[in-house]
Write a protein that holds these residues in place. Structure first.
Motif, short mmCIF file in Angstrom:
data_model
loop_
_atom_site.label_atom_id
_atom_site.label_comp_id
_atom_site.label_asym_id
_atom_site.label_seq_id
_atom_site.Cartn_x
_atom_site.Cartn_y
_atom_site.Cartn_z
N LEU A 95 -5.99 27.02 -41.00
CA LEU A 95 -6.74 26.04 -40.23
C LEU A 95 -8.24 26.36 -40.22
CD1 LEU A 95 -4.33 25.61 -37.19
CD2 LEU A 95 -4.67 24.04 -39.10
N PHE A 96 -8.57 27.64 -40.18
CA PHE A 96 -9.97 28.05 -40.20
C PHE A 96 -10.60 27.68 -41.54
CE2 PHE A 96 -13.31 31.17 -41.01
CZ PHE A 96 -14.09 30.98 -39.89
N GLU A 97 -9.89 27.91 -42.62
CA GLU A 97 -10.42 27.59 -43.95
C GLU A 97 -10.57 26.08 -44.15
OE1 GLU A 97 -11.74 29.57 -46.18
OE2 GLU A 97 -11.36 31.25 -44.82
N GLU A 98 -9.77 25.29 -43.42
CA GLU A 98 -9.92 23.83 -43.49
C GLU A 98 -11.20 23.37 -42.80
OE1 GLU A 98 -6.48 21.84 -41.95
OE2 GLU A 98 -5.14 22.77 -43.41
N GLY A 99 -11.82 24.27 -42.04
CA GLY A 99 -13.08 23.94 -41.39
C GLY A 99 -12.93 23.37 -39.99
N LEU A 100 -11.75 23.49 -39.40
CA LEU A 100 -11.55 22.97 -38.05
C LEU A 100 -12.31 23.81 -37.03
CD1 LEU A 100 -7.72 22.24 -38.11
CD2 LEU A 100 -9.58 20.60 -38.23
N PRO A 101 -12.81 23.19 -35.97
CA PRO A 101 -13.46 23.97 -34.93
C PRO A 101 -12.44 24.83 -34.19
CG PRO A 101 -13.51 21.61 -34.40
CD PRO A 101 -12.89 21.76 -35.74
N THR A 102 -12.92 25.90 -33.59
CA THR A 102 -12.00 26.83 -32.92
C THR A 102 -11.25 26.17 -31.78
OG1 THR A 102 -13.86 27.62 -31.60
CG2 THR A 102 -13.27 28.91 -33.55
N SER A 103 -11.87 25.21 -31.10
CA SER A 103 -11.17 24.52 -30.00
C SER A 103 -9.98 23.71 -30.54
CB SER A 103 -12.12 23.62 -29.23
OG SER A 103 -12.72 22.69 -30.09
N GLU A 104 -10.15 23.07 -31.69
CA GLU A 104 -9.06 22.30 -32.28
C GLU A 104 -7.96 23.21 -32.80
OE1 GLU A 104 -6.63 19.29 -33.48
OE2 GLU A 104 -8.37 19.21 -32.15
N ILE A 105 -8.33 24.34 -33.38
CA ILE A 105 -7.33 25.30 -33.84
C ILE A 105 -6.52 25.78 -32.63
CG2 ILE A 105 -6.96 27.58 -34.85
CD1 ILE A 105 -9.51 27.11 -36.51
N GLY A 106 -7.19 26.06 -31.54
CA GLY A 106 -6.51 26.49 -30.32
C GLY A 106 -5.55 25.45 -29.81
N ARG A 107 -5.98 24.17 -29.81
CA ARG A 107 -5.08 23.10 -29.35
C ARG A 107 -3.84 23.02 -30.23
NH1 ARG A 107 -9.77 20.55 -27.69
NH2 ARG A 107 -10.29 19.65 -29.70
N ARG A 108 -4.03 23.11 -31.53
CA ARG A 108 -2.89 23.00 -32.44
C ARG A 108 -1.93 24.18 -32.33
NH1 ARG A 108 -4.93 20.33 -38.13
NH2 ARG A 108 -5.98 18.55 -37.19
N MET A 109 -2.47 25.35 -31.98
CA MET A 109 -1.63 26.55 -31.88
C MET A 109 -1.19 26.85 -30.46
SD MET A 109 -3.46 29.07 -34.63
CE MET A 109 -2.09 30.21 -34.61
N GLY A 110 -1.65 26.06 -29.50
CA GLY A 110 -1.27 26.28 -28.11
C GLY A 110 -1.96 27.48 -27.49
N LEU A 111 -3.18 27.78 -27.94
CA LEU A 111 -3.94 28.92 -27.45
C LEU A 111 -5.31 28.46 -27.01
CD1 LEU A 111 -3.05 31.33 -30.38
CD2 LEU A 111 -2.08 31.37 -28.08
N THR A 112 -6.05 29.34 -26.35
CA THR A 112 -7.39 28.98 -25.93
C THR A 112 -8.39 29.20 -27.07
OG1 THR A 112 -7.95 31.19 -25.14
CG2 THR A 112 -6.88 29.70 -23.56
N LYS A 113 -9.51 28.56 -26.93
CA LYS A 113 -10.59 28.71 -27.91
C LYS A 113 -11.03 30.17 -28.00
CE LYS A 113 -15.38 27.36 -28.55
NZ LYS A 113 -16.48 26.54 -28.05
#
Length: 132
Positions: free
Chosen positions: A35-53
């Motif tokens: 997800l990081f390599e796709e360029g998603l912001p950390t907040s979006e990665i957190g939402r998708r993984m169920g974790l905080t930014k």
């Protein structure tokens, strides 16, 4: 005050006697990296993984990963205040317009505008009527 003890037993964290499974399994780290390599912001990665930014940022930091260098967030524009000599700063047109310019007339001493534009820019307050 209850003491704060952390104990790790075979992949399980124990905080104050309560067990929690480890958050970062190899599969989750792989998902994070993808997800990081796709360029998603950390907040979006957190939402998708169920974790905080902040959890995501911390793990990325521990993995030695950092955000890519991005270009300027704005397109630098010409400096509108570059002009030769003092002149009236009353704008004509929109700053995005290629024909944008300042009046350039002789300014009133102590003011940024010429006499004609100062009359428009500076309006004297109305005098209050005096009580009889």
């Amino acid at each position: 005050m209850v003491p704060y003890f952390v104990r790790v037993d075979w992949g399980v964290h124990c905080i104050r006697g309560k067990s929690m499974e480890m958050t970062w399994t190899p599969e989750r780290v792989e998902i994070l990296n993808r997800l990081f390599e796709e360029g998603l912001p950390t907040s979006e990665i957190g939402r998708r993984m169920g974790l905080t930014k902040n959890t995501i940022i911390g793990r990325l930091h521990r993995n030695g990963m950092s955000r890519r260098e991005t270009g300027p967030k704005f397109v630098p524009q010409r400096n509108f205040f570059e002009f030769s000599g003092p002149g009236c700063l009353w704008p004509h047109g929109h700053p995005d317009d290629p024909h944008f310019h300042f009046c350039g007339g002789q300014p009133v001493p102590g003011k940024p505008y010429c006499a004609a534009h100062a009359a428009i820019a500076y309006v004297r307050p109305k005098e209050e009527k005096q009580a009889a």
